[in-house]
Design an enzyme around this catalytic site. Structure first.
Site, PDB file in Angstrom:
ATOM      1  CG  HIS A 179     -64.755 -12.936 117.083  1.00 16.34           C
ATOM      2  ND1 HIS A 179     -63.600 -14.724 116.677  1.00 16.34           N
ATOM      3  CD2 HIS A 179     -64.703 -13.269 118.190  1.00 16.34           C
ATOM      4  CE1 HIS A 179     -63.426 -15.289 117.534  1.00 16.34           C
ATOM      5  NE2 HIS A 179     -64.287 -14.997 118.728  1.00 16.34           N
ATOM      6  CD  GLU A 232     -63.034 -13.400 113.004  1.00 14.42           C
ATOM      7  OE1 GLU A 232     -63.607 -14.315 113.567  1.00 14.42           O
ATOM      8  OE2 GLU A 232     -62.843 -12.337 113.271  1.00 14.42           O
ATOM      9  CB  CYS A 240     -59.870 -13.720 120.192  1.00 14.48           C
ATOM     10  SG  CYS A 240     -61.372 -15.102 121.736  1.00 14.48           S
TER      11      CYS A 240
END
Length: 407
Positions: free
Chosen positions: A376, A378, A291
């Site tokens: 993202h 994660e 990001c």
């Protein structure tokens, strides 16, 4: 109690007050996720912004504090169509109303969120003013609305001192997270006792142990908790550094890999950080960026970024991996993007693209052990479509160790 949202174009929405009673001016953005509002509210990338949730009912499963992505709520305010007053879920700790009160966050419900989102899509992201004062007019807050910027929000959300998270892979029963069939328990136990360091292992054994013993430096620009957790779950020892940390300090700690985290705001505001990232780029240490980190690496290597009309925020954004041609469902939260026309093809090349609008979603750096993504990995929207990128990062560190061994 009545509440009002006043946009900088003069549009006024009337609804009902939620959270705490205080006025706030902020940048108004929207998120299209149907669930995961706890993670959204506590994502540091939302610092300086008020978020409108497009799903019409928010709060029905309450808040599980274990799901928080940081130690507090970072959104300036919450905008919803309807806030559930009753929470029903076996993991629920508190209601959303109690959650907002706990962290002194104001909000508004009962407005036409569809109309608000259409306005933001047509006119672009706008600033807004949320208040319970029925006597305030647009003219009273016009100057505040025009003048508001998120400013230097990275320094607000970053940690202030180094933190260490020890790798937590449970190898006792199941071996490494990657399920390596050739796991050597004696080697693992020796390494755990400190009798065998990763530098003494043969490269193949490093591979078998997945990320066990690898030291990863995570530069915190507003890192979500799950980034460090994803690395620790793969056996890595993660040291989290404040955003103001110099490249020299990070390199002096001899990390096996470097992570550049997500974060809020305009990447071009991070001028000092960009200088330090340029030094990290010039090292031979594997780097993985997410990001804001992705944007900062691009700026550090001569590329440009620009502000999107209304950004990408939600858990349903399709991105295409240009290496294998597969499309993954990703979680996203960003208002800026890398301009691929500004890329030097000798430095970096596109690695991911957004299927919806064709904007850049990742870069692979030529001749470097560096790759970056805008989304993202994660998060769990697919539910774990892109988590393989952490394994790719582990593979990069393994390959780097093998190269060192051969030398």
């Amino acid at each position: 109690m009545k509440a009002f949202l006043i946009l900088e174009d003069g549009t006024v929405f009337e609804g009902r007050h939620i959270g705490v009673d205080k006025d706030v001016v902020s940048e108004i953005v929207f998120n299209t996720s149907m669930a995961g509002y706890t993670e959204v509210f506590t994502d540091p990338s939302y610092a300086g912004q008020a978020v409108c949730m497009t799903y019409p009912l928010i709060g029905n499963y309450g808040v599980c504090l274990e799901d928080m992505e940081s130690e507090r709520i970072w959104v300036d305010a919450v905008i919803v169509r309807e806030l559930s007053k009753v929470a029903s879920n076996f993991r629920c700790d508190i209601t959303v109303q109690e959650f907002l009160e706990k962290y002194e966050i104001p909000g508004i419900e009962g407005i036409d969120t569809r109309k608000l989102v259409r306005l933001l899509r047509e006119k672009g992201t706008m600033n807004g003013y949320i208040t319970t004062n029925e006597n305030i007019r647009y003219e009273d807050v016009r100057d505040k609305l025009k003048a508001y910027t998120t400013g230097d929000v990275v320094s607000r959300v970053s940690c202030t001192e180094k933190q260490v998270i020890v790798g937590t892979t449970d190898l006792a029963d199941n071996g490494p997270l990657s399920g390596a069939a050739s796991f050597d328990r004696e080697k693992y136990e020796a390494a755990k006792r400190g009798d065998l360091t990763k530098r003494e292992m043969r490269p193949s054994n490093v591979k078998e142990l997945n990320g066990f013993g690898f030291k990863v430096a995570l530069l915190d620009f507003g890192a979500k908790k799950n980034i460090a957790s994803s690395l620790a779950a793969r056996g890595c020892d993660v040291t989290i550094y404040p955003s103001t940390t110099t490249a020299e300090e990070i390199l002096a700690d001899e990390p096996d890999g470097i992570m550049l985290s997500n974060g809020p705001g305009d990447p071009k505001e991070c001028t000092e950080i960009i200088k330090e990232i340029k030094k990290l780029y010039e090292s031979d240490i594997p780097i993985f960026a997410i990001c804001l980190g992705h944007q900062l690496m691009a700026l550090a290597t001569g590329a440009d970024t620009y502000k999107l009309k209304y950004g990408h925020r939600g858990g349903n954004h399709p991105v295409k991996d240009l290496e294998n041609g597969r499309v993954y469902i990703s979680s996203q939260n960003h208002g800026y993007a890398v301009d691929t026309d500004s890329l030097d093809p000798k430095v970096a090349e596109p690695a991911f693209v957004n299927v919806n609008d064709g904007t850049n979603e990742g870069l692979k750096y030529v001749g470097k052990n560096i790759f970056t993504v805008q989304f993202h990995p994660e998060a769990c929207p697919g539910p774990q479509d892109s988590s393989y990128l952490f394994d790719r990062f582990i593979d990069m560190m393994c390959a780097s160790k093998e190269d060192m061994h051969e030398e």
